[in-house]
Design a protein around this motif. Structure first.
Motif, PDB file in Angstrom:
ATOM      1  N   GLY A   1       0.834  -1.185   0.000  1.00 30.56           N
ATOM      2  CA  GLY A   1       0.000   0.000   0.000  1.00 30.56           C
ATOM      3  C   GLY A   1       0.872   1.239   0.000  1.00 30.56           C
ATOM      4  O   GLY A   1       1.945   1.255   0.603  1.00 30.56           O
TER       5      GLY A   1
ATOM      6  N   GLN B   1       0.999   5.803  -0.070  1.00 24.11           N
ATOM      7  CA  GLN B   1       0.271   7.023   0.260  1.00 24.11           C
ATOM      8  C   GLN B   1       0.705   8.229  -0.563  1.00 24.11           C
ATOM      9  O   GLN B   1      -0.017   9.213  -0.673  1.00 24.11           O
ATOM     10  CB  GLN B   1       0.457   7.362   1.755  1.00 24.11           C
ATOM     11  CG  GLN B   1      -0.152   6.348   2.714  1.00 24.11           C
ATOM     12  CD  GLN B   1       0.685   5.091   2.857  1.00 24.11           C
ATOM     13  OE1 GLN B   1       1.902   5.172   2.928  1.00 24.11           O
ATOM     14  NE2 GLN B   1       0.028   3.948   2.895  1.00 24.11           N
TER      15      GLN B   1
ATOM     16  N   TYR C   1      -2.375  -0.480  -9.516  1.00 24.67           N
ATOM     17  CA  TYR C   1      -3.832  -0.433  -9.562  1.00 24.67           C
ATOM     18  C   TYR C   1      -4.316   0.989  -9.839  1.00 24.67           C
ATOM     19  O   TYR C   1      -3.552   1.959  -9.793  1.00 24.67           O
ATOM     20  CB  TYR C   1      -4.425  -0.970  -8.252  1.00 24.67           C
ATOM     21  CG  TYR C   1      -4.420  -2.476  -8.204  1.00 24.67           C
ATOM     22  CD1 TYR C   1      -5.529  -3.202  -8.616  1.00 24.67           C
ATOM     23  CD2 TYR C   1      -3.295  -3.172  -7.800  1.00 24.67           C
ATOM     24  CE1 TYR C   1      -5.531  -4.579  -8.600  1.00 24.67           C
ATOM     25  CE2 TYR C   1      -3.281  -4.552  -7.779  1.00 24.67           C
ATOM     26  CZ  TYR C   1      -4.399  -5.255  -8.180  1.00 24.67           C
ATOM     27  OH  TYR C   1      -4.381  -6.624  -8.174  1.00 24.67           O
ATOM     28  N   ALA C   2      -5.610   1.095 -10.099  1.00 26.57           N
ATOM     29  CA  ALA C   2      -6.180   2.374 -10.516  1.00 26.57           C
ATOM     30  C   ALA C   2      -6.082   3.442  -9.441  1.00 26.57           C
ATOM     31  O   ALA C   2      -6.157   4.630  -9.740  1.00 26.57           O
ATOM     32  CB  ALA C   2      -7.636   2.179 -10.922  1.00 26.57           C
ATOM     33  N   SER C   3      -5.914   3.037  -8.178  1.00 27.56           N
ATOM     34  CA  SER C   3      -5.860   4.007  -7.082  1.00 27.56           C
ATOM     35  C   SER C   3      -4.548   4.794  -7.048  1.00 27.56           C
ATOM     36  O   SER C   3      -4.441   5.791  -6.334  1.00 27.56           O
ATOM     37  CB  SER C   3      -6.064   3.297  -5.741  1.00 27.56           C
ATOM     38  OG  SER C   3      -5.124   2.246  -5.586  1.00 27.56           O
ATOM     39  N   VAL C   4      -3.546   4.360  -7.806  1.00 24.64           N
ATOM     40  CA  VAL C   4      -2.283   5.095  -7.883  1.00 24.64           C
ATOM     41  C   VAL C   4      -2.530   6.428  -8.578  1.00 24.64           C
ATOM     42  O   VAL C   4      -3.103   6.482  -9.666  1.00 24.64           O
ATOM     43  CB  VAL C   4      -1.223   4.276  -8.640  1.00 24.64           C
ATOM     44  CG1 VAL C   4       0.021   5.116  -8.886  1.00 24.64           C
ATOM     45  CG2 VAL C   4      -0.876   3.013  -7.866  1.00 24.64           C
ATOM     46  N   GLN C   5      -2.110   7.503  -7.948  1.00 27.54           N
ATOM     47  CA  GLN C   5      -2.340   8.833  -8.511  1.00 27.54           C
ATOM     48  C   GLN C   5      -1.431   9.075  -9.720  1.00 27.54           C
ATOM     49  O   GLN C   5      -0.298   8.577  -9.773  1.00 27.54           O
ATOM     50  CB  GLN C   5      -2.086   9.903  -7.452  1.00 27.54           C
ATOM     51  CG  GLN C   5      -3.027   9.824  -6.257  1.00 27.54           C
ATOM     52  CD  GLN C   5      -4.485   9.908  -6.691  1.00 27.54           C
ATOM     53  OE1 GLN C   5      -4.882  10.817  -7.408  1.00 27.54           O
ATOM     54  NE2 GLN C   5      -5.280   8.932  -6.245  1.00 27.54           N
TER      55      GLN C   5
ATOM     56  N   LYS D   1      -9.055   4.729 -13.888  1.00 25.90           N
ATOM     57  CA  LYS D   1      -9.291   6.037 -13.297  1.00 25.90           C
ATOM     58  C   LYS D   1      -8.731   7.175 -14.144  1.00 25.90           C
ATOM     59  O   LYS D   1      -9.376   8.215 -14.315  1.00 25.90           O
ATOM     60  CB  LYS D   1      -8.681   6.081 -11.892  1.00 25.90           C
ATOM     61  CG  LYS D   1      -8.970   7.356 -11.129  1.00 25.90           C
ATOM     62  CD  LYS D   1      -8.428   7.250  -9.707  1.00 25.90           C
ATOM     63  CE  LYS D   1      -8.724   8.514  -8.909  1.00 25.90           C
ATOM     64  NZ  LYS D   1      -8.210   8.420  -7.520  1.00 25.90           N
ATOM     65  N   HIS D   2      -7.534   6.985 -14.690  1.00 27.07           N
ATOM     66  CA  HIS D   2      -6.834   8.091 -15.350  1.00 27.07           C
ATOM     67  C   HIS D   2      -6.801   7.969 -16.868  1.00 27.07           C
ATOM     68  O   HIS D   2      -6.519   8.946 -17.557  1.00 27.07           O
ATOM     69  CB  HIS D   2      -5.393   8.183 -14.835  1.00 27.07           C
ATOM     70  CG  HIS D   2      -5.279   8.115 -13.354  1.00 27.07           C
ATOM     71  ND1 HIS D   2      -5.912   9.018 -12.532  1.00 27.07           N
ATOM     72  CD2 HIS D   2      -4.637   7.236 -12.540  1.00 27.07           C
ATOM     73  CE1 HIS D   2      -5.642   8.705 -11.269  1.00 27.07           C
ATOM     74  NE2 HIS D   2      -4.888   7.635 -11.254  1.00 27.07           N
TER      75      HIS D   2
END
Length: 254
Positions: free
Chosen positions: A6, A8, A31-35, A59-60
């Motif tokens: 994980g 941040q 994963y898609a949660s990576v900015q 996401k992006h």
């Protein structure tokens, strides 16, 4: 090994990649949660360690990932963000909604750019196929039924919904059309099973994937390569995927 981390922020993302590479993995998956601003640094660290990067781009968008150096994208799940910025609610089934076909010109522009960047695509068409079958009376293919537990679709928690099933089926057809556009442009297409998601049977789904890739415009030979030598080339593992002296291989006659 399979290692998950994980993160941040960008610094922890780079450190996570470094730690994961040290565990001896063959590749990095984001994963898609990576900015989006984290991606370039994480990709550089992975490439520095000699490993390629794959990503869920929903996401992006695929082009954000590709421009940041990501090597492979899964499920076509980032294409919507690139071709239809304000789509109706839903996930991959949105490809089957009214209006998606109107984005075809933009889809071809995105396919051009994917080819220019040199990305690899793993569309997992068998997942789309399972989704419409689960929601209709059609059910699994006869080949799947030979090996599939009778309750598999029930376990997948998909209720019968002919309208949604039709949407997924049209989505599959649209995904095959886009896959064909990528293949025509020389984009490397790999066969992925996406097991155990949805009503997908381990092992059997890979054969179904090859059938769907042929339905997208690939020859049978190219479809077989998508599970063997093309995968080996992507992983940069010359000892895999081919029948030749020094290679690790099981012989399968098709």
């Amino acid at each position: 090994p399979v290692v998950t981390r994980g993160i941040q922020d960008q610094a922890s993302g780079v450190e996570a990649v470094r730690e994961t590479l040290a565990a001896g993995v063959d590749g990095i998956k984001l994963y898609a949660s990576v900015q989006p601003e984290w991606i370039p640094g994480m990709v550089r660290e992975s490439h520095r360690g000699g490993r390629k990067v794959s990503m869920h781009c929903s996401k992006h968008g695929v082009l954000v990932a590709g421009n940041a150096g990501v090597d492979e994208f899964y499920h076509h799940d980032g294409i919507l963000a690139d071709v239809w910025p304000e789509p109706p609610n839903g996930w991959l089934n949105v490809w089957g909604k009214k209006g998606f076909s109107d984005t075809w010109d933009r889809q071809q522009e995105v396919a051009d750019r994917i080819a220019e960047i040199g990305m690899t695509a793993t569309p997992t068409l068998a997942y789309w196929d399972s989704q419409w079958r689960m929601r209709s009376e059609v059910g699994p293919t006869p080949e799947e039924l030979q090996y599939m537990p009778t309750d598999l679709f029930k376990w997948a928690a998909a209720e019968s919904d002919p309208q949604l099933g039709g949407e997924w089926k049209r989505g599959l057809e649209a995904a095959q059309r886009f896959t064909g556009a990528l293949f025509e442009r020389g984009v490397s297409i790999l066969a992925g099973s996406d097991t155990p998601c949805g009503g997908i049977l381990p092992g059997q789904s890979l054969w179904r994937e090859m059938e769907l890739l042929v339905g997208s415009g690939m020859s049978t030979t190219e479809a077989i390569k998508s599970t063997t030598s093309a995968v080996a080339d992507f992983l940069e593992c010359p000892e895999l995927g081919r029948l030749r002296p020094g290679a690790l291989a099981d012989l399968v006659s098709v």
